[in-house]
Design a protein around this motif. Structure first.
Motif, PDB file in Angstrom:
ATOM      1  N   PHE A   1       0.842  -1.195   0.000  1.00  0.00           N
ATOM      2  CA  PHE A   1       0.000   0.000   0.000  1.00  0.00           C
ATOM      3  C   PHE A   1       0.877   1.244   0.000  1.00  0.00           C
ATOM      4  O   PHE A   1       1.826   1.353   0.770  1.00  0.00           O
ATOM      5  N   GLY A   2       0.522   2.189  -0.852  1.00  0.00           N
ATOM      6  CA  GLY A   2       1.261   3.430  -0.942  1.00  0.00           C
ATOM      7  C   GLY A   2       2.418   3.393  -1.907  1.00  0.00           C
ATOM      8  O   GLY A   2       3.095   4.408  -2.104  1.00  0.00           O
ATOM      9  N   SER A   3       2.680   2.223  -2.533  1.00  0.00           N
ATOM     10  CA  SER A   3       3.798   2.124  -3.466  1.00  0.00           C
ATOM     11  C   SER A   3       3.451   2.693  -4.838  1.00  0.00           C
ATOM     12  O   SER A   3       4.329   2.887  -5.672  1.00  0.00           O
ATOM     13  N   PHE A   4       2.167   2.957  -5.078  1.00  0.00           N
ATOM     14  CA  PHE A   4       1.743   3.584  -6.332  1.00  0.00           C
ATOM     15  C   PHE A   4       1.188   4.960  -5.993  1.00  0.00           C
ATOM     16  O   PHE A   4       0.208   5.082  -5.256  1.00  0.00           O
ATOM     17  N   ASP A   5       1.825   6.005  -6.511  1.00  0.00           N
ATOM     18  CA  ASP A   5       1.470   7.362  -6.107  1.00  0.00           C
ATOM     19  C   ASP A   5       0.580   8.064  -7.132  1.00  0.00           C
ATOM     20  O   ASP A   5       0.481   9.291  -7.135  1.00  0.00           O
ATOM     21  N   ASP A   6      -0.090   7.306  -7.989  1.00  0.00           N
ATOM     22  CA  ASP A   6      -0.970   7.880  -8.999  1.00  0.00           C
ATOM     23  C   ASP A   6      -2.363   7.273  -8.835  1.00  0.00           C
ATOM     24  O   ASP A   6      -2.658   6.224  -9.411  1.00  0.00           O
ATOM     25  N   PRO A   7      -3.240   7.890  -8.033  1.00  0.00           N
ATOM     26  CA  PRO A   7      -4.565   7.318  -7.805  1.00  0.00           C
ATOM     27  C   PRO A   7      -5.384   7.136  -9.083  1.00  0.00           C
ATOM     28  O   PRO A   7      -6.157   6.182  -9.194  1.00  0.00           O
ATOM     29  N   ALA A   8      -5.210   8.039 -10.065  1.00  0.00           N
ATOM     30  CA  ALA A   8      -5.949   7.886 -11.315  1.00  0.00           C
ATOM     31  C   ALA A   8      -5.497   6.631 -12.059  1.00  0.00           C
ATOM     32  O   ALA A   8      -6.319   5.861 -12.574  1.00  0.00           O
ATOM     33  N   GLY A   9      -4.182   6.413 -12.114  1.00  0.00           N
ATOM     34  CA  GLY A   9      -3.665   5.214 -12.748  1.00  0.00           C
ATOM     35  C   GLY A   9      -4.093   3.957 -12.002  1.00  0.00           C
ATOM     36  O   GLY A   9      -4.396   2.929 -12.621  1.00  0.00           O
ATOM     37  N   ALA A  10      -4.116   4.043 -10.666  1.00  0.00           N
ATOM     38  CA  ALA A  10      -4.549   2.899  -9.869  1.00  0.00           C
ATOM     39  C   ALA A  10      -6.012   2.575 -10.142  1.00  0.00           C
ATOM     40  O   ALA A  10      -6.403   1.403 -10.198  1.00  0.00           O
ATOM     41  N   HIS A  11      -6.840   3.619 -10.307  1.00  0.00           N
ATOM     42  CA  HIS A  11      -8.248   3.401 -10.650  1.00  0.00           C
ATOM     43  C   HIS A  11      -8.372   2.657 -11.970  1.00  0.00           C
ATOM     44  O   HIS A  11      -9.141   1.693 -12.091  1.00  0.00           O
ATOM     45  N   LEU A  12      -7.612   3.079 -12.971  1.00  0.00           N
ATOM     46  CA  LEU A  12      -7.684   2.416 -14.270  1.00  0.00           C
ATOM     47  C   LEU A  12      -7.225   0.961 -14.163  1.00  0.00           C
ATOM     48  O   LEU A  12      -7.809   0.070 -14.789  1.00  0.00           O
ATOM     49  N   ALA A  13      -6.185   0.718 -13.382  1.00  0.00           N
ATOM     50  CA  ALA A  13      -5.718  -0.660 -13.197  1.00  0.00           C
ATOM     51  C   ALA A  13      -6.780  -1.516 -12.516  1.00  0.00           C
ATOM     52  O   ALA A  13      -7.021  -2.664 -12.911  1.00  0.00           O
ATOM     53  N   ARG A  14      -7.429  -0.964 -11.472  1.00  0.00           N
ATOM     54  CA  ARG A  14      -8.443  -1.732 -10.754  1.00  0.00           C
ATOM     55  C   ARG A  14      -9.634  -2.079 -11.641  1.00  0.00           C
ATOM     56  O   ARG A  14     -10.228  -3.156 -11.514  1.00  0.00           O
ATOM     57  N   THR A  15     -10.025  -1.165 -12.527  1.00  0.00           N
ATOM     58  CA  THR A  15     -11.247  -1.366 -13.306  1.00  0.00           C
ATOM     59  C   THR A  15     -11.006  -2.000 -14.672  1.00  0.00           C
ATOM     60  O   THR A  15     -11.914  -2.615 -15.228  1.00  0.00           O
ATOM     61  N   ARG A  16      -9.800  -1.855 -15.221  1.00  0.00           N
ATOM     62  CA  ARG A  16      -9.496  -2.479 -16.525  1.00  0.00           C
ATOM     63  C   ARG A  16      -8.899  -3.869 -16.361  1.00  0.00           C
ATOM     64  O   ARG A  16      -8.901  -4.650 -17.306  1.00  0.00           O
ATOM     65  N   HIS A  17      -8.390  -4.157 -15.183  1.00  0.00           N
ATOM     66  CA  HIS A  17      -7.790  -5.464 -14.913  1.00  0.00           C
ATOM     67  C   HIS A  17      -8.385  -5.971 -13.599  1.00  0.00           C
ATOM     68  O   HIS A  17      -7.687  -6.107 -12.598  1.00  0.00           O
ATOM     69  N   SER A  18      -9.670  -6.264 -13.630  1.00  0.00           N
ATOM     70  CA  SER A  18     -10.426  -6.507 -12.405  1.00  0.00           C
ATOM     71  C   SER A  18     -10.850  -7.970 -12.258  1.00  0.00           C
ATOM     72  O   SER A  18     -11.711  -8.448 -13.011  1.00  0.00           O
ATOM     73  N   PRO A  19     -10.287  -8.700 -11.295  1.00  0.00           N
ATOM     74  CA  PRO A  19     -10.791 -10.053 -11.023  1.00  0.00           C
ATOM     75  C   PRO A  19     -12.274 -10.039 -10.658  1.00  0.00           C
ATOM     76  O   PRO A  19     -12.993 -10.992 -10.968  1.00  0.00           O
ATOM     77  N   ALA A  20     -12.726  -8.962 -10.018  1.00  0.00           N
ATOM     78  CA  ALA A  20     -14.133  -8.880  -9.630  1.00  0.00           C
ATOM     79  C   ALA A  20     -15.049  -8.993 -10.839  1.00  0.00           C
ATOM     80  O   ALA A  20     -16.044  -9.730 -10.820  1.00  0.00           O
TER      81      ALA A  20
END
Length: 295
Positions: free
Chosen positions: A178-197
């Protein structure tokens, strides 16, 4: 019946279930999922006052998100709503405070974080970071997606089983990462474009209860969130369930605001987040968080 406001928008009902409340506390047994039976309403209120006072922004955002998501609506729109709120909190002061208190960490690199085996028409997917109670990491997410894609793209796979090696099914996100990625917008795209859910939701739509999870030990955070997308969840009697994200200044971010709400309603989901309390397998079965408890 009475209500008490503990944070901006966070309203706790006392006594009879209140539909508009975040949830209702009672000391009487109830099957109404708007309410939670506790040993002591006063002790629980004291806990909630302390936690909502320490993390008021996160508590309010959690309540907003759970009220905004339609559990009967499309999975994707709910996951996007959750992820945008999660990214907002990643930029907030409460998450920054947790990071400062935690201090720097190094993410351990463990081989084969997810194992997948095919037996006839069954694909068995196993979390494989037992040394860390299968804490979920970026490399585990990539490996999980790769395994699930086999089932998503191959119609001859008619059963998917999700489980975990070691003492726990899954203890949530790996806190060292946690905290190793400092770009919340990029993290959002990763969560939603590469989502196991999203893939698990798609598989459950196709396979129903033949997309199933077998859980044991710690079933926390993302572990619980992903298992809840499966069409059938069987719990070992030793399983304990919880959503600890508030203490990080965050909300569930692996789709749990959708998957868990579908199973137990927004009220009991909010209770798990805001109190941080854990429930046992028997309670999880009674609430509908799991479908069976193994003998």
């Amino acid at each position: 019946m009475s209500i008490l406001q503990l944070a901006d928008g966070v309203v706790i009902g006392l006594g009879e279930p209140v539909d508009d409340a975040t949830f209702t506390l009672t000391e009487k047994p109830t099957d109404d999922r708007r309410a939670v039976t506790v040993e002591s309403v006063q002790d629980t209120l004291d806990l909630l006052r302390e936690r909502c006072g320490k993390w008021p922004q996160t508590a309010a955002v959690c309540d907003d998100v759970l009220r905004s998501i339609d559990p009967d609506g499309p999975t994707r729109s709910g996951v996007i709503t959750e992820s945008l709120a999660y990214s907002t909190l990643q930029s907030g002061s409460e998450f920054a405070r947790w990071l400062a208190e935690r201090g720097p960490k190094t993410v351990p690199q463990l081989p084969d974080p997810v194992l997948a085996t095919r037996d006839g028409d069954t694909l068995r997917v196993v979390f494989n970071r037992p040394q860390r109670h299968n804490a979920f990491s970026t490399d585990a997410r990539a490996a999980l997606l790769e395994a699930l894609e086999v089932a998503r793209l191959d119609p001859s796979v008619t059963e998917v089983v999700l489980t975990g090696n070691g003492p726990s099914f899954g203890s949530g996100g790996d806190l060292a990462e946690f905290g190793s990625f400092d770009d919340p917008a990029g993290a959002h795209l990763a969560r939603t474009r590469h989502s196991p859910a999203l893939v698990l939701a798609e598989l459950t739509e196709r396979l129903g209860p033949r997309c199933r999870a077998e859980v044991h030990g710690l079933v926390l955070g993302s572990g619980l969130e992903m298992a809840s997308f499966c069409g059938h969840v069987t719990a070992h009697p030793d399983a304990v369930f919880g959503l600890p994200e508030l203490e990080l200044g965050l909300i569930p971010g692996a789709g749990g605001c959708v998957s868990i709400t579908r199973r137990i309603g927004r009220w009991r989901t909010a209770y798990l987040v805001l109190t941080g309390r854990r429930i046992d397998a028997v309670t999880a079965l009674r609430w509908g968080l799991v479908d069976a408890v193994s003998s």
